[in-house]
Scaffold this active site. Structure first.
Site, PDB file in Angstrom:
ATOM      1  NE  ARG A  52      16.423  29.652  41.140  1.00  0.00           N
ATOM      2  CZ  ARG A  52      16.108  30.120  40.105  1.00  0.00           C
ATOM      3  NH1 ARG A  52      15.701  29.490  39.265  1.00  0.00           N
ATOM      4  NH2 ARG A  52      16.620  31.260  39.864  1.00  0.00           N
ATOM      5  CG  ASP A  54      24.907  27.040  42.680  1.00  0.00           C
ATOM      6  OD1 ASP A  54      23.901  27.148  42.114  1.00  0.00           O
ATOM      7  OD2 ASP A  54      25.498  28.031  42.946  1.00  0.00           O
ATOM      8  CE1 TYR A 112      22.751  31.160  50.221  1.00  0.00           C
ATOM      9  CE2 TYR A 112      21.967  33.386  50.331  1.00  0.00           C
ATOM     10  CZ  TYR A 112      21.954  32.044  49.881  1.00  0.00           C
ATOM     11  OH  TYR A 112      20.935  31.995  48.864  1.00  0.00           O
ATOM     12  NE  ARG A 199      30.431  28.902  44.577  1.00  0.00           N
ATOM     13  CZ  ARG A 199      29.972  27.859  43.908  1.00  0.00           C
ATOM     14  NH1 ARG A 199      28.799  27.803  43.404  1.00  0.00           N
ATOM     15  NH2 ARG A 199      31.272  27.269  43.039  1.00  0.00           N
TER      16      ARG A 199
END
Length: 258
Positions: A52, A54, A112, A199
């Site tokens: 999901r 952002d 990622y 992040r």
């Protein structure tokens, strides 16, 4: 009934994240995809997604699935979708999978990548896909800190409030940092990620690179399970969901750069 899996790429700049939300919040990737399918076959479906992402986060290897009664052949689905989708979303592949397949729950690991532009003056062509950090960063210190995050740990320190995870233990197979012409890439490969985990890791590693945190402090920060010990959340636009695996393949077999 068929369970259809899609591989999706998108530029997240103009979207309020992947997951569908109330219309007033702004467009989402999920809402856009579901709306296009309804236009194509007059059928309402609900997508399950691998990640999901952002608002502002991108994907080159997002995976979704949905159950449908429509008879469009799998090899025709990407063309049908792409003929109506905006130019910043593309369906790369479609196939039929077993009914029990779920894009999120069936995933074995994900990759990622986060890009940091480390140069005094920002590049106008990189501004949407990297975090501009004008202060010179110590790459060797960042690499040392990243290495200490690898393995199975409780990553509560690196989880933002608001996530729905019940446990905080995850395995980070690799946290690798590479640089090419002022562009630093942080690659995180793991069996699962907490809310904003990548992040927050990147924000903390940047503080290591700035000399605000020593690499030797990272194991203690990780062990503290205290979100306040980690630093700022890196901006969303530098992050890309690159790959999702659904087999027992090793990340190191798939990617030679790890």
């Amino acid at each position: 009934m068929r369970n259809i899996r899609l591989k999706v790429a998108y530029d997240g700049t103009n979207y309020h994240g992947f997951q569908r939300q109330i219309e007033s919040a702004g467009p989402t990737v999920q809402g856009t995809l579901e709306g296009i399918w309804a236009r194509l076959v007059d059928e309402k479906v609900t997508l399950a997604m691998a990640g999901r992402t952002d608002a502002g986060v991108h994907a080159s290897g997002q995976v979704v699935n949905f159950v449908t009664e429509a008879r469009i052949p799998e090899d025709k689905i990407p063309k049908a979708f792409n003929s109506l989708l905006p130019k910043d979303i593309r369906i790369l592949h479609a196939d039929a999978v077993p009914y029990e397949f779920n894009a999120r729950r069936s995933a074995t690991w994900k990759r990622y990548d986060y890009q940091i532009e480390n140069h005094r003056i920002s590049d106008v062509f990189k501004r949407l896909y990297s975090w501009h950090v004008p202060i010179p960063l110590d790459l060797s210190c960042m690499q040392m800190a990243a290495k200490s995050l690898e393995g199975r740990h409780n990553f509560k320190t690196f989880a933002a409030a608001g996530g729905d995870s019940k446990t905080f233990e995850r395995t980070l197979y690799r946290c690798r940092i590479q640089e090419d012409q002022n562009l630093i890439r942080v690659s995180c490969v793991g069996n699962g990620f907490l809310y904003h985990m990548v992040r927050i890791i990147v924000g903390t590693l940047v503080d290591v690179g700035k000399g605000r945190i020593s690499p030797e402090e990272i194991p203690n920060i990780l062990a503290s399970q205290d979100r306040k010990r980690a630093r700022e959340i890196a901006p969303a636009h530098g992050l890309t969901l690159t790959y999702v695996s659904y087999s027992d393949e090793s990340p190191f077999e798939v990617f030679s750069d790890l």
